[in-house]
Design a protein around this motif. Structure first.
Motif, PDB file in Angstrom:
ATOM      1  N   THR A  53       0.843  -1.197   0.000  1.00 34.34           N
ATOM      2  CA  THR A  53       0.000   0.000   0.000  1.00 34.34           C
ATOM      3  C   THR A  53       0.874   1.242   0.000  1.00 34.34           C
ATOM      4  N   ILE A  54       0.607   2.144  -0.930  1.00 31.81           N
ATOM      5  CA  ILE A  54       1.345   3.407  -1.023  1.00 31.81           C
ATOM      6  C   ILE A  54       0.404   4.542  -0.655  1.00 31.81           C
ATOM      7  N   GLU A  55       0.778   5.269   0.376  1.00 29.89           N
ATOM      8  CA  GLU A  55      -0.019   6.412   0.809  1.00 29.89           C
ATOM      9  C   GLU A  55       0.606   7.702   0.293  1.00 29.89           C
ATOM     10  N   LYS A  56      -0.223   8.532  -0.277  1.00 32.24           N
ATOM     11  CA  LYS A  56       0.261   9.796  -0.839  1.00 32.24           C
ATOM     12  C   LYS A  56       0.612  10.761   0.292  1.00 32.24           C
ATOM     13  N   GLN A  57       1.768  11.355   0.156  1.00 31.23           N
ATOM     14  CA  GLN A  57       2.249  12.252   1.199  1.00 31.23           C
ATOM     15  C   GLN A  57       2.313  13.678   0.672  1.00 31.23           C
ATOM     16  N   ALA A  58       1.883  14.606   1.507  1.00 31.27           N
ATOM     17  CA  ALA A  58       1.969  16.016   1.120  1.00 31.27           C
ATOM     18  C   ALA A  58       3.429  16.428   0.987  1.00 31.27           C
ATOM     19  N   LEU A 112      16.189  27.684   2.972  1.00 26.57           N
ATOM     20  CA  LEU A 112      16.447  26.429   3.678  1.00 26.57           C
ATOM     21  C   LEU A 112      16.233  26.586   5.177  1.00 26.57           C
ATOM     22  N   ALA A 113      16.586  27.743   5.720  1.00 25.58           N
ATOM     23  CA  ALA A 113      16.389  27.981   7.149  1.00 25.58           C
ATOM     24  C   ALA A 113      14.898  28.010   7.482  1.00 25.58           C
ATOM     25  N   VAL A 131       8.691  23.432   8.329  1.00 27.22           N
ATOM     26  CA  VAL A 131       8.214  22.227   7.639  1.00 27.22           C
ATOM     27  C   VAL A 131       8.672  20.990   8.409  1.00 27.22           C
ATOM     28  N   SER A 132       7.747  20.087   8.664  1.00 24.84           N
ATOM     29  CA  SER A 132       8.089  18.844   9.367  1.00 24.84           C
ATOM     30  C   SER A 132       9.123  18.048   8.580  1.00 24.84           C
TER      31      SER A 132
END
Length: 419
Positions: free
Chosen positions: A204-209, A230-231, A237-238
């Protein structure tokens, strides 16, 4: 009296059984025939036929091709020996006899990836690997995929024995996208004796944001702007969210660090201008995060071009003038495909005793005029490094394999200076 003695002719009563004159018995002798033995013989033959038929039926049932069906694990028996067959996506679990009935992975929208689905065979009694003995009994091995509802069928490579997974009987690469959803991976083996074996595992492949930045709408024309971006990504961003950067065709001076994310870093060109880094690019993805870099020039005068601490995939990149063009530090693995390494003291260097991911195919690279093209000091696992299509020319040393890791150069090209 009308009856006469059959011997002396004297008249006798009608019911006389012997003659009182000559004492002759009055019954005529009759021929007594022996009983016919064919009935007994026929009965015996019928019994033999019935017995032979029963034996034949039992033999036929015993030797009739059998079907073995299961999920991710099946026990198959042939000629008194039993084999444990199991499917897995992990070599460590496979060799220890642990089947994997399902697996769930995440993938960022629009991306494509692959997983090696592996079939292991163990001796049911001893638990030892038995794939070499077992595969001699196999006539064919096929894989198919059955997508679930609202899912897309994954692609796959027909199973073969893969030296990168030497303990597995067969390996099939399952190629999927973020829209693949759920697929049952179906394995079907036909044995030379006609038996069939069916196994399956579910992927199963779950779409990730994901966060995607383009130079047209995000400031990243200079080193300062890129570092500022980048900083902010590190702060806002997680680390579980992939980040994709589409860089402009500019030159970035100075060192740049990409932090703990899955990275897609894509260069571009505009006329003669190409996305270029002149300082060290460090990739710090941790605990399974990885980085992909494509279409970028790395031009240096010394030092390190790409300093990897995670799985790093390089494609269509060029490296020129570095002490070490790209290095895999502990926990990392660096892969290169369709890349060019020119005039570096060391082009590719491996100094890692463990890695969160591997990619052993080094296809269609060019190593020219380097001190050492490939230096392997430490490298985990037993995957065979395959340099098919790669060209080595005018290097002082083509491959310095201090770790004595498995390397395949049978399809590589080695050119001398005169060529």
């Amino acid at each position: 009296m009308s009856k006469k003695c059959i011997k002396c002719g004297q008249l006798l009563p009608d019911n006389a059984s012997f003659c009182p004159h000559c004492t002759a018995v009055q019954k005529e002798k009759q021929e007594i025939k022996a009983p016919k033995r064919w009935r007994k013989a026929a009965l015996g033959a019928a019994v033999v036929v019935v017995l032979l038929t029963a034996v034949g039926a039992a033999f036929s049932l015993h030797h009739r091709p059998k079907s073995y069906e299961g999920g991710a694990q099946v026990v198959y028996t042939d000629k008194g020996k039993s084999y444990k067959l199991l499917l897995n996506f992990s070599e460590d679990d496979g060799v220890t006899g642990h089947a994997q009935g399902e697996r769930t992975d995440t993938l960022a929208q629009g991306m494509e990836s692959a997983l090696p689905c592996q079939l292991y065979v163990l001796d049911q009694e001893t638990g030892e690997l038995a794939w070499e003995e077992f595969t001699k009994k196999v006539d064919s091995c096929k894989v198919d995929a059955k997508p679930g509802e609202n899912s897309r069928k994954v692609d796959y490579v027909e199973p073969v024995h893969n030296e990168s997974f030497p303990n597995a009987a067969y390996v099939s690469d399952i190629i999927y996208t973020s829209d693949s959803g759920t697929n049952d991976i179906l394995w079907n083996l036909t044995m030379k004796n006609g038996d069939t074996i069916s196994l399956s595992t579910r992927l199963t492949i779950e779409k990730q944001a994901a966060v995607t930045c383009f130079s047209e709408d995000t400031p990243m024309e200079t080193t300062e702007e890129l570092n500022a971006l980048l900083a902010s990504i590190e702060e806002e961003v997680s680390s579980e969210t992939p980040v994709y950067l589409h860089l402009p065709a500019v030159t970035y001076d100075g060192d740049i660090v990409f932090g703990n994310h899955v990275w897609g870093i894509y260069g571009s060109s505009d006329g003669d201008d190409v996305t270029t880094f002149t300082g060290t690019v460090s990739l710090r993805g941790l605990n399974g995060n990885y980085a992909e870099m494509s279409g970028i020039q790395f031009k240096g005068n010394s030092g390190i071009g790409v300093n990897a601490y995670c799985l790093t995939l390089l494609s269509q990149c060029s490296f020129d003038g570095w002490d070490t063009a790209a290095i895999a530090n502990n926990g990392a693995w660096v892969n290169a495909m369709d890349c060019t390494f020119i005039n570096n003291k060391i082009a590719l260097k491996f100094n890692s005793s463990m890695a969160y991911g591997t990619a052993p195919n080094y296809l269609n690279n060019t190593f020219t005029g380097n001190g050492t093209a490939v230096c392997i000091e430490n490298l985990p696992g037993n995957e065979v490094l395959d340099f098919a299509g790669s060209t080595f020319s005018e290097n002082d040393v083509d491959i310095d394999n201090k770790a004595e890791h498995s390397v395949d150069t049978a399809k590589a090209n080695f050119e001398t200076a005169s060529e």
